[in-house]
Design an enzyme around this catalytic site. Structure first.
Site, PDB file in Angstrom:
ATOM      1  N   LYS A  13      -7.783 -10.382  -7.298  1.00  0.00           N
ATOM      2  CA  LYS A  13      -9.109 -10.403  -6.552  1.00  0.00           C
ATOM      3  C   LYS A  13     -10.141  -9.560  -6.560  1.00  0.00           C
ATOM      4  O   LYS A  13      -9.758  -8.369  -6.888  1.00  0.00           O
ATOM      5  CB  LYS A  13      -8.702 -10.786  -4.927  1.00  0.00           C
ATOM      6  CG  LYS A  13      -8.365  -9.379  -4.369  1.00  0.00           C
ATOM      7  CD  LYS A  13      -8.171  -9.581  -2.675  1.00  0.00           C
ATOM      8  CE  LYS A  13      -8.707  -8.159  -1.994  1.00  0.00           C
ATOM      9  NZ  LYS A  13      -9.120  -8.489  -0.742  1.00  0.00           N
TER      10      LYS A  13
ATOM     11  N   LYS B 138       0.658  -1.296   0.130  1.00  0.00           N
ATOM     12  CA  LYS B 138       0.073  -0.010  -0.055  1.00  0.00           C
ATOM     13  C   LYS B 138       0.716   1.330  -0.031  1.00  0.00           C
ATOM     14  O   LYS B 138       0.614   2.081  -0.511  1.00  0.00           O
ATOM     15  CB  LYS B 138      -0.954  -0.092   1.245  1.00  0.00           C
ATOM     16  CG  LYS B 138      -2.209  -1.237   1.201  1.00  0.00           C
ATOM     17  CD  LYS B 138      -3.296  -0.815   1.737  1.00  0.00           C
ATOM     18  CE  LYS B 138      -4.298  -1.518   1.930  1.00  0.00           C
ATOM     19  NZ  LYS B 138      -5.650  -1.425   2.978  1.00  0.00           N
TER      20      LYS B 138
ATOM     21  N   LYS C 126     -13.196  -3.939  -3.126  1.00  0.00           N
ATOM     22  CA  LYS C 126     -14.057  -2.599  -2.955  1.00  0.00           C
ATOM     23  C   LYS C 126     -13.149  -1.491  -3.688  1.00  0.00           C
ATOM     24  O   LYS C 126     -13.819  -0.459  -4.353  1.00  0.00           O
ATOM     25  CB  LYS C 126     -14.324  -2.312  -1.654  1.00  0.00           C
ATOM     26  CG  LYS C 126     -15.140  -3.403  -0.912  1.00  0.00           C
ATOM     27  CD  LYS C 126     -15.444  -2.604   0.295  1.00  0.00           C
ATOM     28  CE  LYS C 126     -15.388  -3.577   1.483  1.00  0.00           C
ATOM     29  NZ  LYS C 126     -14.064  -3.582   2.120  1.00  0.00           N
TER      30      LYS C 126
HETATM   31  N1  AQP Z   1     -12.285 -10.993  -3.678  1.00  0.00           N
HETATM   32  C1  AQP Z   1     -12.416 -11.781  -2.379  1.00  0.00           C
HETATM   33  N2  AQP Z   1     -12.663 -13.032  -2.388  1.00  0.00           N
HETATM   34  C2  AQP Z   1     -13.145 -13.540  -1.278  1.00  0.00           C
HETATM   35  N3  AQP Z   1     -12.995 -12.906  -0.120  1.00  0.00           N
HETATM   36  C3  AQP Z   1     -12.671 -11.419  -0.113  1.00  0.00           C
HETATM   37  N4  AQP Z   1     -12.773 -10.736   0.834  1.00  0.00           N
HETATM   38  C4  AQP Z   1     -12.285  -9.459   0.181  1.00  0.00           C
HETATM   39  N5  AQP Z   1     -12.471  -9.489  -1.038  1.00  0.00           N
HETATM   40  C5  AQP Z   1     -12.398 -10.927  -1.339  1.00  0.00           C
HETATM   41  C6  AQP Z   1     -12.916 -10.705   2.140  1.00  0.00           C
HETATM   42  O1  AQP Z   1     -13.683  -9.739   2.581  1.00  0.00           O
HETATM   43  C7  AQP Z   1     -13.345  -9.212   3.896  1.00  0.00           C
HETATM   44  C8  AQP Z   1     -13.094  -7.957   3.915  1.00  0.00           C
HETATM   45  O2  AQP Z   1     -12.245  -7.438   4.176  1.00  0.00           O
HETATM   46  P1  AQP Z   1     -11.682  -5.821   4.178  1.00  0.00           P
HETATM   47  O3  AQP Z   1     -12.872  -5.084   4.066  1.00  0.00           O
HETATM   48  O4  AQP Z   1     -10.799  -5.568   5.598  1.00  0.00           O
HETATM   49  O5  AQP Z   1     -10.712  -5.585   3.109  1.00  0.00           O
HETATM   50  P2  AQP Z   1     -10.120  -6.438   1.881  1.00  0.00           P
HETATM   51  O6  AQP Z   1     -10.151  -7.885   2.419  1.00  0.00           O
HETATM   52  O7  AQP Z   1      -8.899  -5.764   1.462  1.00  0.00           O
HETATM   53  O8  AQP Z   1     -11.384  -6.340   0.780  1.00  0.00           O
HETATM   54  P3  AQP Z   1     -11.629  -5.247  -0.384  1.00  0.00           P
HETATM   55  O9  AQP Z   1     -13.102  -5.406  -0.595  1.00  0.00           O
HETATM   56  O10 AQP Z   1     -10.488  -5.716  -1.197  1.00  0.00           O
HETATM   57  O11 AQP Z   1     -11.517  -4.028   0.498  1.00  0.00           O
HETATM   58  P4  AQP Z   1     -10.738  -2.675   0.232  1.00  0.00           P
HETATM   59  O12 AQP Z   1     -10.779  -2.500  -1.316  1.00  0.00           O
HETATM   60  O13 AQP Z   1     -11.334  -1.784   1.052  1.00  0.00           O
HETATM   61  O14 AQP Z   1      -9.267  -3.092   0.796  1.00  0.00           O
HETATM   62  C9  AQP Z   1     -12.172 -10.176   4.280  1.00  0.00           C
HETATM   63  O15 AQP Z   1     -12.509 -11.166   5.102  1.00  0.00           O
HETATM   64  C10 AQP Z   1     -11.612 -10.647   3.022  1.00  0.00           C
HETATM   65  O16 AQP Z   1     -11.018 -12.138   3.078  1.00  0.00           O
END
Ligand code: AQP
Length: 332
Positions: free
Chosen positions: A195, A112, A198
């Protein structure tokens, strides 16, 4: 019942299909067998730049989506991280036993911060894993379901718990990560080797839980596939089709093979149409329920407050013990 802790950042208006399949569906299934704490981790979300009014709204929306997806606030403790002050307080204490070099080895920070540049990278982003350790340890959690990108943070949490226990006496339960199954990992529809996220640069490959069904269907119809034309799971050679099959199986509750059989000898068009229908019928009720909850924010806030009080009770007991053990003078 064994304790379980997990959370998600309120970093978008809607959660995406990966959050739903990889986290919420698993949490929903686990909540009966565990004493589960599910948090909307807003203190984590402010480690990157954000707008205050928007953050507040995203926090409520994320909580509403937890409930709409089947996390029951009467069964699980579903709360907003910042409502429980002990998180920030324990994070401070834990930061004093975390080595700088140890924190500096966290690969998520490296990724990051290299994207943001040094001046746009906050110290909070650097200490993010310490706050996450506090989240988990406050509740004496035995299990922590996470994606494999969070595995290193849970390892750090274990190290901190063991270090604290050996320095100050048995205080924390040492947690075990429950790493998400490959079949629960969802990839970007346009770029099926990274993956779904968001914060993806382009929205075209992200399926949003709260999106208009027609839009989601369109995204499926445009999802990247391959030229082979056969619906079969082969992650390495057919990442696009394999990802769609994963989503199909997870949302319909069907076995992958039965879906492959159903679409044998038929084109991707038919398969995508079938998947679009599954998505509409699965996401539709979740979206409606989330909108209902969001139509009465005062009631939602009350539910969150009740749950924060439940979380407080557990967290305060751990924190009081920690303060004592490190030698902070008790206020009488
Ligand atoms: N693509 C994915 N497939 C399966 N599980 C996923 N998770 C996220 N993306 C996938 C799971 O959702 C939870 C969210 O955790 P987070 O909000 O702390 O952030 P993250 O994992 O980084 O998810 P995002 O959606 O990609 O958010 P941003 O963009 O904010 O970083 C976790 O349990 C993760 O495993």
């Amino acid at each position: 019942k064994p304790r379980l802790y997990s959370g998600m950042q309120p970093s978008a208006d809607s959660l995406q299909a990966g959050n739903y399949i990889g986290a919420l569906l698993q949490w929903r299934d686990m909540q009966s067998s565990y004493d589960a704490f599910f948090s909307v981790v807003d203190l984590h979300a402010i480690t990157v730049a954000q707008d205050p009014a928007v953050l507040r709204e995203k926090t409520r929306r994320t909580a509403a989506q937890y409930i709409a997806a089947g996390i029951e606030p009467s069964k699980s403790t579903l709360y907003v991280q910042s409502h429980v002050r002990a998180h920030a307080e324990l994070a401070w204490i834990l930061s004093t036993i975390t080595g700088f070099g140890e924190a500096n080895r966290m690969t998520q920070f490296k990724d990051k911060s290299s994207r943001f540049g040094a001046d746009a990278t906050s110290v909070g982003l650097f200490t993010y894993p310490v706050l996450m350790a506090a989240d988990i340890l406050l509740y004496q959690s035995e299990l922590v379901p996470v994606g494999d990108d969070q595995k290193q943070h849970v390892e750090l949490t274990r190290d901190l718990a063991e270090r604290f226990n050996s320095r100050f006496g048995e205080t924390f339960t040492v947690p075990t990560p429950v790493i998400q199954k490959e079949t629960a990992r969802i990839y970007d529809l346009q770029n099926p080797t990274s993956k779904m996220s968001k914060s993806a640069e382009s929205d075209a490959g992200v399926l949003w839980l709260l999106d208009d069904p027609a839009k989601s269907a369109k995204k499926i119809m445009r999802a990247v596939t391959d030229t082979e034309g056969s619906v079969r799971f082969d992650r390495e050679n057919k990442p696009g089709v394999s990802n769609l099959l994963t989503i199909y199986a997870a949302l319909s509750g069907r076995q992958m093979e039965s879906i492959e059989d159903e679409y044998a000898g038929r084109g991707y068009g038919d398969f995508k149409k079938g998947l679009a229908e599954v998505i509409v019928s699965e996401f539709g009720p979740v979206r409606d329920r989330a909108n209902e909850l969001l139509a009465d924010p005062a009631e939602l806030d009350r539910v969150l407050a009740t749950n924060a009080a439940k979380a407080d009770a557990v967290a305060d007991a751990t924190l009081a013990d920690v303060y004592d053990r490190v030698g902070l003078l008790r206020r009488v």
